[in-house]
Motif scaffolding. Structure first.
Motif, PDB file in Angstrom:
ATOM      1  N   ARG A   1      -9.596   8.749 -14.735  1.00 18.44           N
ATOM      2  CA  ARG A   1      -9.643   7.285 -14.672  1.00 18.44           C
ATOM      3  C   ARG A   1     -10.592   6.694 -15.702  1.00 18.44           C
ATOM      4  NH1 ARG A   1     -10.721   3.578  -9.354  1.00 18.44           N
ATOM      5  NH2 ARG A   1     -10.589   1.581 -10.412  1.00 18.44           N
TER       6      ARG A   1
ATOM      7  N   ARG B   1     -11.747   2.544 -16.389  1.00 21.60           N
ATOM      8  CA  ARG B   1     -10.744   1.539 -16.007  1.00 21.60           C
ATOM      9  C   ARG B   1     -11.031   1.046 -14.596  1.00 21.60           C
ATOM     10  NH1 ARG B   1      -7.886   5.500 -18.571  1.00 21.60           N
ATOM     11  NH2 ARG B   1      -7.106   6.347 -16.611  1.00 21.60           N
ATOM     12  N   GLY B   2     -10.963  -0.274 -14.397  1.00 25.51           N
ATOM     13  CA  GLY B   2     -11.328  -0.895 -13.114  1.00 25.51           C
ATOM     14  C   GLY B   2     -10.140  -1.357 -12.294  1.00 25.51           C
TER      15      GLY B   2
ATOM     16  N   SER C   1      -6.109  -0.861 -12.608  1.00 33.60           N
ATOM     17  CA  SER C   1      -5.868   0.081 -13.703  1.00 33.60           C
ATOM     18  C   SER C   1      -4.718   1.031 -13.424  1.00 33.60           C
ATOM     19  CB  SER C   1      -7.129   0.880 -14.007  1.00 33.60           C
ATOM     20  OG  SER C   1      -7.458   1.709 -12.897  1.00 33.60           O
ATOM     21  N   SER C   2      -4.327   1.193 -12.141  1.00 36.74           N
ATOM     22  CA  SER C   2      -3.224   2.102 -11.828  1.00 36.74           C
ATOM     23  C   SER C   2      -1.898   1.378 -11.761  1.00 36.74           C
ATOM     24  CB  SER C   2      -3.482   2.822 -10.494  1.00 36.74           C
ATOM     25  OG  SER C   2      -3.450   1.876  -9.441  1.00 36.74           O
ATOM     26  N   ASN C   3      -1.916   0.054 -11.998  1.00 41.78           N
ATOM     27  CA  ASN C   3      -0.729  -0.794 -11.933  1.00 41.78           C
ATOM     28  C   ASN C   3      -0.094  -0.798 -10.553  1.00 41.78           C
ATOM     29  OD1 ASN C   3      -0.818  -1.714 -14.603  1.00 41.78           O
ATOM     30  ND2 ASN C   3       0.129   0.185 -15.317  1.00 41.78           N
TER      31      ASN C   3
END
Length: 145
Positions: free
Chosen positions: A134, A137-138, A141-143
């Protein structure tokens, strides 16, 4: 199984219990009457003090039935009870309903106390952190949608 020492600070306080065998949470009951108008919050006493064992922490969490039926939640969920705290357990309830006042009555189950073992953590300052998938990314970030 660990023992959880509980002290009644008021005669009318309700010692917490589990609704069903195997439940993780102990039901906490109010020890006072409080009116919660729409959108308001209030600190509600339980009349209890506990001695969370060393190496453990207590987490005060909302009750799903109050949330779904009345829009009642806890402002600082989960509320943390450290092992050294010996004061009264109090719950910051919030009425998220836009129209209805909610009345807390003495003896009403308002929250749950979950006691969990906490590993010891020793903070160590470093120049660089190890890589991870990861990274930095906050939120979002995983959509996930």
């Amino acid at each position: 199984m660990i023992r959880l020492p509980i002290r009644k600070l008021r005669e009318d306080a309700v010692v917490p219990t589990r609704a069903y065998a195997g439940d993780a949470g102990l039901d906490l009951a109010a020890c006072e009457r409080v009116e919660l108008p729409p959108g308001e919050r209030a600190l509600v006493g339980t009349g209890l003090a506990v001695a969370i064992p060393d190496g453990h922490a207590g987490f005060v969490q909302p009750r799903s039935g109050l949330a779904v039926r009345h829009g009642i939640t806890i402002v600082n969920t989960p509320g943390l009870v450290d092992s050294g705290y010996r004061g009264e357990l109090k719950v910051i309830l919030h009425n998220t309903d836009a129209r209805e006042t909610f009345v807390v009555e003495p003896g009403m189950r308002i929250a749950q106390l979950v006691v969990v073992e906490i590993p010891g953590v020793d903070p160590v300052e470093v120049e660089e952190l190890p890589d991870s998938e990861r990274g930095a990314r906050g939120f979002g970030s995983s959509n996930a949608r």
